[in-house]
Design an enzyme around this catalytic site. Structure first.
Site, PDB file in Angstrom:
ATOM      1  N   ASP A 135      30.751  40.542 -16.020  1.00  0.00           N
ATOM      2  CA  ASP A 135      30.540  41.631 -16.946  1.00  0.00           C
ATOM      3  C   ASP A 135      31.754  42.173 -17.690  1.00  0.00           C
ATOM      4  O   ASP A 135      32.754  42.242 -17.861  1.00  0.00           O
ATOM      5  CB  ASP A 135      30.023  42.633 -15.988  1.00  0.00           C
ATOM      6  CG  ASP A 135      28.390  43.579 -16.508  1.00  0.00           C
ATOM      7  OD1 ASP A 135      29.286  43.861 -17.789  1.00  0.00           O
ATOM      8  OD2 ASP A 135      27.413  43.219 -16.381  1.00  0.00           O
ATOM      9  N   HIS A 189      32.194  40.392 -20.358  1.00  0.00           N
ATOM     10  CA  HIS A 189      31.908  40.777 -21.357  1.00  0.00           C
ATOM     11  C   HIS A 189      32.755  41.880 -22.340  1.00  0.00           C
ATOM     12  O   HIS A 189      32.510  42.060 -23.067  1.00  0.00           O
ATOM     13  CB  HIS A 189      30.576  41.613 -20.899  1.00  0.00           C
ATOM     14  CG  HIS A 189      29.185  41.220 -20.539  1.00  0.00           C
ATOM     15  ND1 HIS A 189      28.265  42.024 -19.899  1.00  0.00           N
ATOM     16  CD2 HIS A 189      29.269  39.669 -20.663  1.00  0.00           C
ATOM     17  CE1 HIS A 189      27.173  40.792 -19.408  1.00  0.00           C
ATOM     18  NE2 HIS A 189      28.056  39.737 -19.716  1.00  0.00           N
TER      19      HIS A 189
END
EC number: 3.2.1.15
Length: 363
Positions: free
Chosen positions: A202, A224
């Site tokens: 993430d 991410h």
């Protein structure tokens, strides 16, 4: 004779009264704890705390909150945690002028594989957050080696905090790890994160609110990317005076990102992305979008959050062939005063869906 006896009695009573007066004992210089319970009960008794091979029981927090000013905390050996489905956190630390560090060869292992099920915080097993760094002010965290957080790593709500040379290695969670953000920053000021190495699934960095925040010399792999936001929908919806610089983002969904919440209000201002190198990006190299609702983009931007005085300087690198180089989706009139210099992202597609691109930027 009676006078002598009276004098003796008076002296004895006086001595007893003096002995009964409480004496404030100074904290010992150092203590070594081998259990979470001992650390919790004895944490204010020492100026230097060594946590030696702590096995934190299931469903409990390694509680380092309310430390005395100036305390040094040293993780030694391997710190581990029992398994239970719960919200966490596994560790919590607070205080002023605190130094958190580790002894040579130490590691903190969340053993997240016991919780990983591909769903993160969106269902499946309830997973504990790793570490709350709330009200850890005028303090430092240095050199920690952290492995396998079940979900989010550091939740940061502090002022004047330096985080240096911290490694968060969730590379074992490539298949089933999810929502393993490394550094989530909110309602904080003067946060400096330098030299972080992150392998996760993430955001490497997510700044939801706060000011005077820097992230530099970072390496982000597998997640991410470097994010401002999502901004909006909270009690504090202002991000300002942020510099993210001299960092690499590789093998990640996104490179650099600003995302704001649909139909919300707030401010993102004086944010700089400088000297960022990208490679192996699978979705967007550079993305600014003002359409987030319930955690997902809607494709329809709103302009209640102003995104102004933004710098993208020397953001360069490559994305995968089915990814998009640059995507800018701003609300009408809400993205202004951008500086765009030396941006070169190649290898992917050119978006046809950009809207309200500020003067000087390209999409």
């Amino acid at each position: 004779m009676q006078l002598l006896q009276s004098s003796v009695i008076a002296a004895t009573v006086g001595a007893a009264l003096v002995a009964a007066v409480p004496v404030e004992l100074e904290a010992r210089d150092s203590c070594t704890f081998t259990s979470a319970a001992d650390a919790k009960s004895g944490k204010t008794s020492c100026s230097t705390i060594t946590l030696s091979n702590i096995e934190v029981p299931a469903g409990e927090t390694l509680d380092l909150t309310g430390l005395n000013d100036g305390t040094t905390v040293i993780f030694s050996g391997e710190t581990t945690f029992g398994y239970k489905e719960w919200e966490g956190p596994l560790i919590s630390v607070s205080g002023t002028n605190i130094k958190v560090q580790q002894a040579s060869g130490a590691k903190i292992d969340g053993d997240g594989s016991r919780w990983w099920d591909g769903k993160g915080g969106n269902g499946g097993k309830t997973k504990p957050k790793f570490c709350y760094v709330h009200k850890l002010d005028s303090s430092s965290i240095t050199g920690l080696q952290i492995y396998n957080t079940p979900v989010q790593g550091f939740s940061i709500q502090s002022d004047n905090l330096n985080i240096t040379d911290v490694t968060i290695d969730n590379s074992a969670g490539t298949a089933e790890g999810h929502n393993t953000d490394a550094f989530d920053v909110g309602s904080s000021t003067y946060i400096n994160i330098d030299g972080a190495t992150v392998y996760n699934q993430d955001d490497c960095l997510a700044i939801n609110s706060g000011s005077h925040i820097t992230f530099t010399n970072g390496y982000c792999d597998g997640g991410h990317g470097l994010s401002i936001g999502s901004v909006g929908g909270r009690s504090d919806n202002t991000v300002e005076d942020v510099t993210i610089s001299n960092s690499k983002v590789v093998n990640s969904q996104n490179g650099v990102r600003i995302k704001t919440v649909y139909d919300a209000t707030g401010t993102v201002s004086n944010v700089k992305f400088e000297d960022i190198t990208l490679s192996g990006i699978t979705k967007y190299g550079l993305i600014v979008e003002q359409d987030y609702e319930n955690g997902s983009p809607t494709g329809t931007p709103t302009n209640g959050i102003k995104v102004s005085d933004i710098t993208f300087d020397k953001v360069t690198g490559t994305v995968e062939s089915d990814a998009t180089d640059i995507y800018i989706l701003c609300g009408s009139g809400s993205c202004t005063d951008w500086t765009w210099s030396g941006v070169s992202i190649t290898g992917g597609k050119t978006s046809s869906k950009c809207e309200n691109v500020p003067t000087g930027a390209s999409c």
